[in-house]
Design a protein around this motif. Structure first.
Motif, PDB file in Angstrom:
ATOM      1  N   PRO A 180      52.069  25.902  72.448  1.00 37.71           N
ATOM      2  CA  PRO A 180      50.667  26.486  72.818  1.00 37.71           C
ATOM      3  C   PRO A 180      50.431  27.309  71.633  1.00 37.71           C
ATOM      4  N   VAL A 181      50.332  26.565  70.280  1.00 37.64           N
ATOM      5  CA  VAL A 181      50.529  27.121  69.030  1.00 37.64           C
ATOM      6  C   VAL A 181      49.766  28.325  68.924  1.00 37.64           C
ATOM      7  N   ALA A 182      48.336  28.299  69.405  1.00 36.76           N
ATOM      8  CA  ALA A 182      47.451  29.091  68.932  1.00 36.76           C
ATOM      9  C   ALA A 182      48.253  30.388  70.149  1.00 36.76           C
ATOM     10  N   ARG A 183      48.230  30.018  71.028  1.00 35.88           N
ATOM     11  CA  ARG A 183      48.433  30.946  71.667  1.00 35.88           C
ATOM     12  C   ARG A 183      49.512  32.183  71.413  1.00 35.88           C
ATOM     13  N   LEU A 184      50.734  31.178  70.635  1.00 34.99           N
ATOM     14  CA  LEU A 184      51.569  31.882  69.952  1.00 34.99           C
ATOM     15  C   LEU A 184      51.665  32.607  69.265  1.00 34.99           C
ATOM     16  N   LEU A 185      50.646  32.177  68.525  1.00 34.26           N
ATOM     17  CA  LEU A 185      50.260  32.857  66.942  1.00 34.26           C
ATOM     18  C   LEU A 185      49.693  33.942  67.336  1.00 34.26           C
ATOM     19  N   SER A 209      46.189  26.890  61.920  1.00 29.47           N
ATOM     20  CA  SER A 209      46.319  27.470  63.274  1.00 29.47           C
ATOM     21  C   SER A 209      46.505  28.763  62.768  1.00 29.47           C
ATOM     22  N   GLY A 210      47.907  29.149  62.065  1.00 38.75           N
ATOM     23  CA  GLY A 210      47.565  30.473  61.455  1.00 38.75           C
ATOM     24  C   GLY A 210      46.698  31.132  60.533  1.00 38.75           C
ATOM     25  N   LEU A 211      46.169  30.394  59.240  1.00 34.94           N
ATOM     26  CA  LEU A 211      44.530  30.241  58.327  1.00 34.94           C
ATOM     27  C   LEU A 211      44.021  31.154  59.664  1.00 34.94           C
ATOM     28  N   GLU A 212      43.301  30.234  60.082  1.00 34.35           N
ATOM     29  CA  GLU A 212      42.754  30.501  61.669  1.00 34.35           C
ATOM     30  C   GLU A 212      42.589  31.249  62.107  1.00 34.35           C
ATOM     31  N   SER A 213      44.486  32.286  62.771  1.00 28.26           N
ATOM     32  CA  SER A 213      44.097  32.824  63.273  1.00 28.26           C
ATOM     33  C   SER A 213      43.739  34.394  62.463  1.00 28.26           C
ATOM     34  N   GLY A 214      43.793  34.088  61.097  1.00 28.99           N
ATOM     35  CA  GLY A 214      43.456  35.483  60.471  1.00 28.99           C
ATOM     36  C   GLY A 214      45.395  35.747  59.677  1.00 28.99           C
ATOM     37  N   TRP A 215      46.342  35.332  59.878  1.00 29.37           N
ATOM     38  CA  TRP A 215      47.921  35.472  59.154  1.00 29.37           C
ATOM     39  C   TRP A 215      47.543  36.061  57.720  1.00 29.37           C
ATOM     40  N   PRO A 216      48.133  36.460  56.925  1.00 31.46           N
ATOM     41  CA  PRO A 216      48.200  36.561  55.594  1.00 31.46           C
ATOM     42  C   PRO A 216      49.620  35.013  55.368  1.00 31.46           C
TER      43      PRO A 216
END
Ligand SMILES: Cc1cc2nc3c(=O)[nH]c(=O)nc-3n(C[C@H](O)[C@H](O)[C@H](O)COP(=O)(O)OP(=O)(O)OC[C@H]3O[C@@H](n4cnc5c(N)ncnc54)[C@H](O)[C@@H]3O)c2cc1C
Ligand code: FES
Length: 321
Positions: A180-185, A209-216
């Protein structure tokens, strides 16, 4: 590196691990210890296939602090150009081979407060050594490992038994169980670093998914097991050595140049390290850049090419070699 600094080794163990996956153990012929490496490193294995030299990158999966041997695991790919078939069909215990010194293009970032590892299929290999190192250093980590089916998943039970179910989670396609990539990130503490290795679709999806959830961006790390793709044959002129080299359908430019006796540098042979970057002296046609190293602007400029994975279509290509 251009193949000159290799270590002669003996294959001391070959172990079938899962469907089409075998593990190989290499010990030095001179009995000395292997050089240290850090989790995520790979070596280039040189294979003498009936006089034909094949060289492939394989991630080191033995414990990084154990210098008695190196271990790798090789998936026998369906459309192998020869390397993984050679490892599976020809390499036996007792054989002598050569491996390069280790190179790490997938280093753990030790500033991370937590390390989130996402693996797909044979992409598990760099994480095995990394987890040993995290565990030894007392670093916080968690592995999410996707496999197609239970018989194709290498080391699943060993990893769960060794690190516990709270740190190792297995997801099996055949059982309709996906990461569950989005939930995990979205649920990671600040300062977590993410590492992903596996099929291109998994890597692209996780990074997006990482970039979309705001990860640097600097907290997102990936390694692709890229290799040269087949294509139309073509010829290249090497301006410094004065040679004309023919690149066959299944050959990379790097392999053809090496076969012609010209030394060219490399570290990964998978379009990632930048070592084989070569200046284009003349290009009358189209460069097919398959690497993940050059920027879009550099690719569009047509002034540089990565010899290990890129190809050419057109009338003439002259390289500064
Ligand atoms: C840094 C790095 C580390 C690597 N570590 C490992 C490792 O630990 N274990 C491992 O088995 N391989 C690893 N590889 C891939 C390996 O180097 C070879 O590309 C692979 O063994 C296939 O080689 P081949 O000569 O049989 O065929 P190639 O001609 O190189 O590949 C044939 C075809 O198979 C596809 N392919 C290549 N690799 C894979 C793969 N892993 N899964 C599915 N399809 C693939 C390619 O897209 C190509 O179309 C790594 C590659 C890199 C760049
Ligand atoms: S050898 Fe690493 S990019 Fe070509």
């Amino acid at each position: 590196m251009s193949g000159g600094t290799e270590i002669p080794v003996r294959v001391t163990k070959v172990t079938p691990v899962a469907h089409r996956i075998k593990r190989f153990r290499f010990e030095r012929l001179d009995g000395r210890p292997m050089p240290y490496f850090s989790g995520g490193a790979h070596v280039i294995v040189s294979m003498n296939d009936n006089g034909h030299l094949r060289r492939n990158a394989y991630s080191l999966m033995s414990p990084p602090y154990d210098c008695s041997a190196y271990e790798i695991s090789v998936l026998h790919v369906d459309d192998s150009r020869g390397g993984s078939s050679f490892m599976h069909e020809k390499v036996r215990e007792g054989d002598e081979m050569r491996v390069s010194h280790p190179v790490n293009l997938f280093q753990p970032d030790w500033r991370g407060r937590k390390h989130l590892l996402i693996a797909g299929g044979i992409g598990i290999t760099p994480f095995i050594a990394m987890m040993e190192q995290f565990s030894r250093e007392g670093a916080q980590f968690e592995l999410h490992y996707a496999i197609r089916s239970r018989d194709r998943g290498a080391y699943c039970e060993d990893l769960v038994a060794h690190y516990g179910r709270h740190r190792v989670k297995i997801y099996c396609d055949a059982e309709d169980n996906r990461i569950p990539v989005a939930r995990l990130l979205d649920s990671q503490p600040l300062g977590t670093h993410l590492y992903v290795c596996g099929p291109a679709g998994l890597i692209d999806g996780v990074l997006k998914s990482g970039l979309e959830s705001g990860w640097p961006e600097q907290n997102l790390h990936s390694e692709r097991f890229l290799s040269s793709q087949p294509g139309k044959p073509f010829s290249i002129e090497l301006t410094r050595s004065g040679k004309t080299v023919h690149v066959g359908h299944h050959e990379s430019m790097l392999e053809a140049i090496e076969s012609a006796g010209v030394d060219a540098p490399f570290l990964c042979r998978g379009g990632a390290c930048g070592q084989c970057e070569t200046r284009v002296a003349l290009c009358d046609g189209k460069l097919l850049h398959n690497d993940v190293y050059l920027t879009d602007e550099e690719k569009a400029s047509g002034r540089k090419v990565m010899l290990c994975v890129s190809r050419f279509e057109g009338k003439a290509l002259h390289l500064d070699l």
